[in-house]
Design a protein around this motif. Sequence first.
Motif, short mmCIF file in Angstrom:
data_model
loop_
_atom_site.label_atom_id
_atom_site.label_comp_id
_atom_site.label_asym_id
_atom_site.label_seq_id
_atom_site.Cartn_x
_atom_site.Cartn_y
_atom_site.Cartn_z
N ASN A 45 -68.91 39.14 -43.29
CA ASN A 45 -68.68 39.35 -44.73
C ASN A 45 -67.15 39.23 -45.26
O ASN A 45 -66.55 38.93 -44.51
N LYS A 46 -67.35 39.26 -46.53
CA LYS A 46 -66.00 39.36 -47.04
C LYS A 46 -64.96 40.12 -46.49
O LYS A 46 -63.73 39.79 -46.49
N GLN A 47 -65.35 41.59 -46.21
CA GLN A 47 -64.40 42.27 -45.79
C GLN A 47 -63.55 41.84 -44.43
O GLN A 47 -62.67 42.25 -44.52
N GLN A 48 -64.35 41.15 -43.49
CA GLN A 48 -63.76 40.78 -42.17
C GLN A 48 -62.86 39.48 -42.54
O GLN A 48 -61.84 39.30 -42.04
N ALA A 51 -59.95 41.48 -44.13
CA ALA A 51 -59.07 42.15 -42.86
C ALA A 51 -58.30 41.08 -42.04
O ALA A 51 -57.18 41.46 -41.66
N LEU A 102 -59.35 47.67 -52.03
CA LEU A 102 -59.56 47.12 -51.12
C LEU A 102 -59.52 48.25 -49.74
O LEU A 102 -60.27 48.43 -48.91
N ASN A 104 -59.83 51.61 -50.45
CA ASN A 104 -60.95 52.51 -50.74
C ASN A 104 -62.34 52.15 -49.99
O ASN A 104 -63.43 52.76 -49.86
N SER A 105 -62.57 50.72 -50.15
CA SER A 105 -63.63 50.27 -49.59
C SER A 105 -63.86 50.03 -47.91
O SER A 105 -64.80 49.33 -47.55
N ASP A 106 -62.60 50.37 -47.60
CA ASP A 106 -62.57 49.74 -45.89
C ASP A 106 -61.63 50.73 -45.26
O ASP A 106 -60.31 50.72 -45.16
N ALA A 107 -62.42 51.72 -44.63
CA ALA A 107 -61.47 52.98 -44.01
C ALA A 107 -60.67 52.35 -42.95
O ALA A 107 -59.42 52.69 -42.63
N GLN A 108 -61.04 51.22 -42.22
CA GLN A 108 -60.25 50.80 -40.99
C GLN A 108 -59.04 50.13 -41.71
O GLN A 108 -57.94 50.25 -41.11
N LEU A 109 -59.14 49.48 -42.67
CA LEU A 109 -58.29 48.61 -43.17
C LEU A 109 -57.00 49.84 -43.77
O LEU A 109 -56.12 49.48 -43.71
#
Lengths: 215, 215
Positions: A45-48, A51, A102, A104-109
């Motif tokens: 996905n875009k998140q990856q 990251a 970014l 806020n939508s990805d806790a790992q990031l």
Amino acid sequence: MKTRDRILQTSLQLFNQQGERLVTTNHIAQALGMSPGNLYYHFRNKQQIIAELFSQYQALVDGFLRVPEGRALEVADKTMYLESIFKSLWEFRFLHRDLEHLLNSDAQLAERYKAFSRRCVQSGQAIYQGMIDVGMLCADRTNAQALAVNSWLLMTGWVGFLCTSVLDDEQPELTPELLRRGVYQVLSQETGLLTEGVRSEVESMLQSYYVPLKV
Amino acid sequence: MKTRDRILQTSLQLFNQQGERLVTTNHIAQALGMSPGNLYYHFRNKQQIIAELFSQYQALVDGFLRVPEGRALEVADKTMYLESIFKSLWEFRFLHRDLEHLLNSDAQLAERYKAFSRRCVQSGQAIYQGMIDVGMLCADRTNAQALAVNSWLLMTGWVGFLCTSVLDDEQPELTPELLRRGVYQVLSQETGLLTEGVRSEVESMLQSYYVPLKV
């Protein structure tokens, strides 16, 4: 170039040009003339993708933001730091523009960013301490931690400031010049702290980053 | 207190405590022991509540961020500016935390913010120029515009920096102390620029805002 790297390169371009929010994985696939399925084979996905671009950004900054090993700091190092700051701001400007969203939508990031941000402040502090140690900055006036924290806030806030407060109908796009002014802002903090031995050299350096700012 | 004002006050409290994103108009109505219909009678939606709180914030900042009329600046004015900055940061901390998100979801608010932000930089510049004019800051070292821009970036970026980079399991909440450190960061820019006549007084002032920062 490997397909995976082409996807990253094109994503970075599109994010920088259009803003990360407006770019979907379909847009990225289309820009590459590739099926969405092929893109998903490389990135879930875009998140990856984001990251992975963050990892590149982090490697870039970690690569330059440190004191030289085995020798004292020199004025020439400042040029390297400033040019590298400029380059990283420009190349990854989407990250700085949309950071809050970014994270806020990805806790790992967000966790990775926190560690990175702290490391950058610590490295900045070591660099400013190095400048004190070799006598570029006045020891009795310079608080290396305060200066490093401020520099980090200026670097990371510059693109957002341009977007929220500077860009308008007359000047609608981020330009390399506007980002150079961000480097000017970081270096301008030192004007009152320079020792006489380096003053004129660093002041010329400062002037070379000057770009008028309409606010 | 009028119902409309109670809604604003409670919204501000909840936004500050929980973050604006996590608070819905239903939560606000519930906290006030009021039906959602009654709340909607006063405000069409959450965006309108935020726009009104932004107006209050703007009025607060416009009220203090200006040069005194009819007299020169004094060192005592600095205390007023710094305390007011601190107060506005703390009282409206949700605005600074989620600004990007708020501006992205409301084009009209983004326009208002741009005008406000430019006005603040201009006022800041006039204040720093006033400090140069009365001989508090060295005229040949101080660039009033650069300093005003940096101060604005520090003020507006401080809460975000705390949230993304400082808060952790050991220190999970924003505190007034952490915001005081933001005022320290703004004032610390002047250490190299002070003239001898005010140096010791301003340096004591600076120390009074010092709070250790774990990064």
